[in-house]
Design a protein around this motif. Structure first.
Motif, mmCIF file in Angstrom:
data_model
loop_
_atom_site.group_PDB
_atom_site.id
_atom_site.type_symbol
_atom_site.label_atom_id
_atom_site.label_comp_id
_atom_site.label_asym_id
_atom_site.label_seq_id
_atom_site.Cartn_x
_atom_site.Cartn_y
_atom_site.Cartn_z
ATOM 1 N N LEU A 20 30.444 40.303 31.078
ATOM 2 C CA LEU A 20 31.265 39.549 30.146
ATOM 3 C C LEU A 20 30.926 39.860 28.697
ATOM 4 N N PRO A 21 31.885 39.629 27.784
ATOM 5 C CA PRO A 21 31.595 39.793 26.365
ATOM 6 C C PRO A 21 30.773 38.614 25.855
ATOM 7 N N ALA A 22 30.230 38.762 24.672
ATOM 8 C CA ALA A 22 29.471 37.698 24.014
ATOM 9 C C ALA A 22 30.073 37.488 22.637
ATOM 10 N N GLY A 23 29.549 36.532 21.913
ATOM 11 C CA GLY A 23 30.010 36.290 20.550
ATOM 12 C C GLY A 23 30.973 35.133 20.474
ATOM 13 N N PRO A 24 31.277 34.713 19.259
ATOM 14 C CA PRO A 24 32.137 33.543 19.060
ATOM 15 C C PRO A 24 33.521 33.669 19.693
ATOM 16 N N GLY A 25 34.084 34.855 19.759
ATOM 17 C CA GLY A 25 35.427 35.037 20.316
ATOM 18 C C GLY A 25 35.440 35.377 21.791
ATOM 19 N N ALA A 26 34.295 35.377 22.439
ATOM 20 C CA ALA A 26 34.202 35.820 23.829
ATOM 21 C C ALA A 26 34.985 34.920 24.783
ATOM 22 N N ARG A 27 34.909 33.615 24.595
ATOM 23 C CA ARG A 27 35.596 32.707 25.521
ATOM 24 C C ARG A 27 37.109 32.948 25.496
ATOM 25 N N ASN A 28 37.669 33.157 24.314
ATOM 26 C CA ASN A 28 39.098 33.414 24.202
ATOM 27 C C ASN A 28 39.476 34.700 24.933
ATOM 28 N N LEU A 29 38.658 35.738 24.776
ATOM 29 C CA LEU A 29 38.935 37.008 25.443
ATOM 30 C C LEU A 29 38.783 36.865 26.956
ATOM 31 N N THR A 30 37.767 36.143 27.397
ATOM 32 C CA THR A 30 37.557 35.938 28.826
ATOM 33 C C THR A 30 38.735 35.176 29.434
ATOM 34 N N GLU A 31 39.246 34.191 28.722
ATOM 35 C CA GLU A 31 40.424 33.456 29.194
ATOM 36 C C GLU A 31 41.635 34.381 29.278
ATOM 37 N N PHE A 32 41.783 35.269 28.304
ATOM 38 C CA PHE A 32 42.886 36.231 28.321
ATOM 39 C C PHE A 32 42.755 37.155 29.526
ATOM 40 N N PHE A 33 41.543 37.672 29.773
ATOM 41 C CA PHE A 33 41.320 38.529 30.934
ATOM 42 C C PHE A 33 41.583 37.775 32.231
ATOM 43 N N ALA A 34 41.210 36.513 32.304
ATOM 44 C CA ALA A 34 41.460 35.715 33.507
ATOM 45 C C ALA A 34 42.963 35.576 33.748
ATOM 46 N N SER A 35 43.735 35.406 32.670
ATOM 47 C CA SER A 35 45.189 35.294 32.835
ATOM 48 C C SER A 35 45.781 36.609 33.344
ATOM 49 N N ILE A 36 45.232 37.725 32.893
ATOM 50 C CA ILE A 36 45.693 39.022 33.398
ATOM 51 C C ILE A 36 45.327 39.156 34.869
ATOM 52 N N ASP A 37 44.116 38.759 35.212
ATOM 53 C CA ASP A 37 43.664 38.829 36.596
ATOM 54 C C ASP A 37 44.580 38.009 37.500
ATOM 55 N N GLU A 38 44.980 36.824 37.049
ATOM 56 C CA GLU A 38 45.890 35.985 37.829
ATOM 57 C C GLU A 38 47.232 36.675 38.032
ATOM 58 N N LYS A 39 47.745 37.297 36.980
ATOM 59 C CA LYS A 39 49.028 37.997 37.092
ATOM 60 C C LYS A 39 48.917 39.178 38.044
ATOM 61 N N LEU A 40 47.780 39.865 38.030
ATOM 62 C CA LEU A 40 47.594 41.002 38.935
ATOM 63 C C LEU A 40 47.489 40.535 40.380
ATOM 64 N N ASP A 41 46.826 39.406 40.606
ATOM 65 C CA ASP A 41 46.728 38.868 41.962
ATOM 66 C C ASP A 41 48.103 38.548 42.516
ATOM 67 N N ALA A 42 48.978 38.051 41.675
ATOM 68 C CA ALA A 42 50.328 37.709 42.107
ATOM 69 C C ALA A 42 51.113 38.948 42.504
ATOM 70 N N THR A 43 50.879 40.080 41.826
ATOM 71 C CA THR A 43 51.611 41.297 42.157
ATOM 72 C C THR A 43 50.906 42.115 43.225
ATOM 73 N N ALA A 44 49.664 41.785 43.541
ATOM 74 C CA ALA A 44 48.918 42.570 44.530
ATOM 75 C C ALA A 44 49.551 42.509 45.908
ATOM 76 N N ALA A 45 50.128 41.368 46.268
ATOM 77 C CA ALA A 45 50.735 41.231 47.583
ATOM 78 C C ALA A 45 51.948 42.141 47.742
ATOM 79 N N THR A 46 52.671 42.383 46.654
ATOM 80 C CA THR A 46 53.863 43.221 46.731
ATOM 81 C C THR A 46 53.580 44.668 46.367
ATOM 82 N N ALA A 47 52.423 44.946 45.805
ATOM 83 C CA ALA A 47 52.117 46.305 45.357
ATOM 84 C C ALA A 47 50.672 46.650 45.707
ATOM 85 N N PRO A 48 50.424 47.110 46.923
ATOM 86 C CA PRO A 48 49.038 47.367 47.333
ATOM 87 C C PRO A 48 48.406 48.600 46.705
#
Length: 171
Positions: A20-48
Motif C-alpha cells: 500500500l501507499p503511505a502519506g497523507p493522501g494514501a487513504r484516498n488513493l487506496t479507496e480509489f484503487f478499491a473502487s477499481i477492484d470492485e468494478k473489475l470483480d463485476a466484469t470478471a464473471a463476464t470476461a475471464p
C-alpha cells in the motif's frame, strides 16, 4: 520508463498484492484503487481473460492519470487545488497544477509515498543525521530545525515501510 498510466497501473498492481501507499493522501488513493477492484470483480464473471482485465484497469486508471504529478520524493494526486499545501504556501490557490518542488509531502493531503520514494527519504534522513552530528553546540536554532526535519524523514520512511509490509512477511 513507464508512461503516464504505467506508474498508476504498477501501483494498482502493488495495491492488489497488499503493498500500500503511505502519506497523507494514501487513504484516498487506496479507496480509489478499491473502487477499481470492485468494478473489475463485476466484469470478471463476464470476461475471464486477463487481457480484458488489463484493458479495464487501463481504462479506469486513465481517467485519473491526468491528476497525477510525479516528484522525486512523492506523487501528488492533484484532485483539489484548494487542498494543495504547495499552492497555499505559495499564495496561488487558484493554480491549475501543483508546485511539486514546493511540496511538503509529509503534510499535504494529496501527497502519496510509494516504495520507490523510500531511498530519497532514507538518504535525506542519513545526510541530515550526519549534518546534525557536525553542528556545534552554539547552533541551537539550526539544530532544532534540522532535528524536526530529520524526525519527519524518519517518520515518512517508517510509514512507507509499514504500508509496504504484507501479511505474508515476518514482522
Amino acid at each position: 520508463m513507464p508512461g503516464p498510466v504505467g506508474r498508476p497501473r504498477r501501483e494498482f498492481r502493488n495495491y492488489q498484492q497488499g503493498i500500500l501507499p503511505a502519506g497523507p493522501g494514501a487513504r484516498n488513493l487506496t479507496e480509489f484503487f478499491a473502487s477499481i477492484d470492485e468494478k473489475l470483480d463485476a466484469t470478471a464473471a463476464t470476461a475471464p481473460k486477463t487481457q480484458r482485465s488489463d484493458r479495464n484497469v487501463l481504462n479506469l486508471l486513465t481517467k485519473r492519470a491526468r491528476v497525477l504529478y510525479l516528484g522525486p520524493a512523492n506523487y501528488c494526486r492533484f484532485t483539489d487545488p484548494s487542498r494543495a499545501l504547495c499552492l497555499k504556501l505559495a499564495g496561488t490557490p487558484t493554480a491549475d497544477r501543483p508546485l511539486v518542488g514546493m511540496c511538503d509531502s509529509a503534510r499535504c493531503p494529496q501527497a502519496i509515498h510509494h516504495p520507490c520514494h523510500r531511498p530519497v527519504w532514507s538518504e535525506h534522513a542519513e545526510s541530515t543525521e550526519i549534518f546534525l552530528g557536525q553542528l556545534g553546540t552554539t547552533r541551537k536554532t539550526e539544530r532544532t530545525r534540522l532535528q524536526a526535519d530529520y524526525y519527519r524523514a524518519l517518520r515518512v520512511v517508517a510509514e512507507i515501510d509499514a504500508a509496504t509490509t504484507t501479511d505474508e512477511e515476518p514482522t
